[in-house]
Design an enzyme around this catalytic site. Structure first.
Site, PDB file in Angstrom:
ATOM      1  N   LYS A 184      31.359  37.429  30.942  1.00 22.97           N
ATOM      2  CA  LYS A 184      32.478  36.838  31.990  1.00 22.97           C
ATOM      3  C   LYS A 184      33.963  37.493  31.380  1.00 22.97           C
ATOM      4  O   LYS A 184      34.339  37.550  30.340  1.00 22.97           O
ATOM      5  CB  LYS A 184      32.743  35.569  31.951  1.00 22.97           C
ATOM      6  CG  LYS A 184      31.659  34.780  32.720  1.00 22.97           C
ATOM      7  CD  LYS A 184      32.244  33.266  33.049  1.00 22.97           C
ATOM      8  CE  LYS A 184      31.377  32.664  34.514  1.00 22.97           C
ATOM      9  NZ  LYS A 184      32.070  31.504  34.626  1.00 22.97           N
ATOM     10  N   GLU A 211      30.869  21.407  39.320  1.00 20.25           N
ATOM     11  CA  GLU A 211      31.064  21.994  38.184  1.00 20.25           C
ATOM     12  C   GLU A 211      32.113  20.967  37.363  1.00 20.25           C
ATOM     13  O   GLU A 211      32.867  20.769  38.140  1.00 20.25           O
ATOM     14  CB  GLU A 211      31.783  23.318  38.463  1.00 20.25           C
ATOM     15  CG  GLU A 211      30.839  24.367  38.535  1.00 20.25           C
ATOM     16  CD  GLU A 211      31.400  25.727  38.517  1.00 20.25           C
ATOM     17  OE1 GLU A 211      32.666  26.008  37.874  1.00 20.25           O
ATOM     18  OE2 GLU A 211      31.045  26.822  39.229  1.00 20.25           O
ATOM     19  N   GLU A 217      28.560  32.496  28.861  1.00 20.92           N
ATOM     20  CA  GLU A 217      28.407  33.697  29.505  1.00 20.92           C
ATOM     21  C   GLU A 217      29.258  34.740  28.727  1.00 20.92           C
ATOM     22  O   GLU A 217      30.350  35.138  29.034  1.00 20.92           O
ATOM     23  CB  GLU A 217      28.541  33.604  30.732  1.00 20.92           C
ATOM     24  CG  GLU A 217      27.783  32.445  31.494  1.00 20.92           C
ATOM     25  CD  GLU A 217      27.791  32.123  32.913  1.00 20.92           C
ATOM     26  OE1 GLU A 217      27.236  32.865  33.820  1.00 20.92           O
ATOM     27  OE2 GLU A 217      28.707  31.106  33.094  1.00 20.92           O
ATOM     28  N   GLU A 268      36.914  31.383  29.032  1.00 18.77           N
ATOM     29  CA  GLU A 268      35.870  31.695  30.106  1.00 18.77           C
ATOM     30  C   GLU A 268      34.522  32.039  29.353  1.00 18.77           C
ATOM     31  O   GLU A 268      33.602  31.717  30.161  1.00 18.77           O
ATOM     32  CB  GLU A 268      36.396  33.060  31.096  1.00 18.77           C
ATOM     33  CG  GLU A 268      37.638  32.725  31.846  1.00 18.77           C
ATOM     34  CD  GLU A 268      37.146  31.657  33.106  1.00 18.77           C
ATOM     35  OE1 GLU A 268      35.968  31.730  33.605  1.00 18.77           O
ATOM     36  OE2 GLU A 268      37.978  30.637  33.384  1.00 18.77           O
TER      37      GLU A 268
END
Length: 474
Positions: free
Chosen positions: A329, A272, A326, A335
């Site tokens: 999250k 990542e 996303e 985030e």
């Protein structure tokens, strides 16, 4: 593909043709080190079939899933895209204590799809060693071993690797990179895991985030260092190596830690890394400009194949975070803003992943290059100027300049294999071309021919042979 007969081509041209063809084929395969994380903590994701088509339109050749969603694995069948699937942290106790659970896991999540779906790696757990759960930490290695045994029982052990993904927090020291070392509190457990990686040929997967480094040290010079932009660099006084970007420094710190434990042959995979394009008003660092700079310059750096100072000449497999935002999250807004693409399949910002914008120029029947032969003297306009590197600039700084320039959306295809300016294949030559093109595309402002005082404006045409440096003159 119909092969060209080379019998009638003169020997020198034959050799040159083969070299160019080999270089072009290497470039065609060179995108295999670019992957992406496909997180699913969202309620608005497009169908897996649409995502598979999207990925095929890009130079992304590997996808990491945090789980083993059968719909996604099936959608990626026959695409040639490598797939990393994951066993959750919650599965580790059962995997560690029950070999049959591991066999059932493989029978359910691998066997029905492989080899049509190109599963290449199973990650057991995510950032377990820094979870604070000692029981989980001690069970990680037995879980990995049982997963490997289950693959071996299905004759898949040599085809699909098993590993785990770690946070950078497993390191006690990472600065300077040569001092990289593992936290001694993980010592024996980490040595066991690395012994498994070494014995099975699986990679050590790590999550380096220059974004978090900048967030904890939000100075302008730190931002430039993190974004692969021109900067003064940071000297590792132990090795006398000057690092020009945080990514290389973090990855080399991991390399040093592995070497210090005696695991010089264990390869590193970046599981990542990314940068958010927006955040809350009190967050430092998130912006479209920064996200595009980081990911775009990282991709350019990987494509350059220069590697890191401790691992030169090759690019570490790197999975960008992330494919989509996303929206479910928790935490700060950043985030939920790491996605390269929107869920309607359009780009949040362009980092040059589209095949249509990044495909290298098809190599033509080559002509013997003459890089030292000056261009035929043609009258140049009085206002023609070029941006060229100053004498004595290090390859490391030139590479940073090259990464930065090509990451700003200019056309760097002429310095890719088959391009008119690919030969000579040196950092100095490629950087000179890219720096000049960036200067020309920026209205020839002297400020855009500075590159941390490593370049200068010149009235001397640096073009050679068939490689023409734009001048921007009217």
């Amino acid at each position: 593909m119909k092969l060209l007969s080379i019998m009638a081509i003169p020997p020198f041209t034959t050799l040159l043709f083969l070299i160019v063809l080999l270089q072009a084929s290497c470039f065609a395969d060179s995108q295999s080190f670019i992957g992406v994380n496909y997180g699913q903590v969202a309620d608005n994701l497009p169908p897996p079939s649409a995502t598979a088509k999207l990925l095929q339109s890009t130079s992304i050749e590997k996808v990491r899933l945090y789980g083993s969603d059968p719909a996604i694995i099936s959608a990626l069948a026959n695409t040639g895209i490598g797939i990393v699937i994951g066993a959750a942290n919650g599965d580790i106790p059962a995997l560690a204590n029950d070999p049959n659970f591991a066999k059932n896991w493989v029978n359910t999540n691998v066997v029905p799809f492989y080899p049509s779906s190109k599963i290449i790696l199973i990650t057991v757990g995510n950032e377990v060693m820094t979870s604070g759960d000692h029981n989980l930490m001690t069970q990680l290695l037995p879980a990995m071993q049982n997963m490997q045994n289950a693959l071996n029982a299905m004759s898949l052990g040599g085809k699909i690797k098993v590993s785990s993904v770690h946070s950078m927090a497993v390191l006690k020291s990472s600065e300077p990179p040569s001092s990289g070392s593992f936290d001694p509190s993980f010592g024996d457990l980490m040595k066991g895991i690395l012994g498994f990686n070494d014995a099975t040929g699986s990679p050590f997967a790590i999550n380096p985030y220059p974004y978090f480094a900048y967030r904890s040290d939000p100075r302008p010079e730190t931002l430039a260092f993190c974004l692969f932009q021109p900067n003064a660099g940071r000297l590792d006084t132990n090795t006398n190596i000057k690092y020009t970007n945080m990514f290389d420094a973090q990855v080399d710190a991991v390399r040093s830690a592995l070497n210090s434990f005696g695991f010089k042959n264990v390869e590193i995979v970046v599981a990542e890394t990314g940068w958010p394009y927006k955040g809350d008003s009190n967050e430092v660092g998130p912006s479209i400009e920064n996200a595009k700079a980081y990911n775009g310059n990282l991709i350019a750096h990987l494509r350059s194949m220069v590697g890191t100072p401790l691992m030169p000449g090759k690019s570490v497999d790197t999975y960008l975070f992330a494919l989509y935002d996303e929206d479910l999250k928790p935490g700060p807004a950043s985030e939920r803003a790491f996605g390269l693409f929107k869920t309607d399949l359009s780009m949040n910002y362009d980092v040059g992943l589209s095949k249509s914008s990044q495909a290298p120029a098809a190599p033509k029947t080559p002509v013997a290059p003459s890089p030292k032969t000056p261009v035929a003297p043609t009258p140049k306009p009085d206002n023609a100027t070029w941006c060229i590197p100053k004498d004595g600039v290090s390859d490391a700084q030139l590479q940073a300049n090259l990464d930065y320039a090509c990451g700003q959306g200019i056309n760097c295809q002429p310095i890719q294999p088959g391009g008119a300016c690919y030969v000579p294949n040196t950092v100095a030559s490629h950087a000179a071309y890219a720096m000049n093109l960036f200067y020309q595309n920026s209205d020839r402002s002297p400020l855009n021919c500075d590159f941390s005082q490593t370049a200068t404006v010149s009235s001397n045409n640096p073009s050679y042979g068939g490689c023409v440096y734009p001048s921007g003159a009217s």
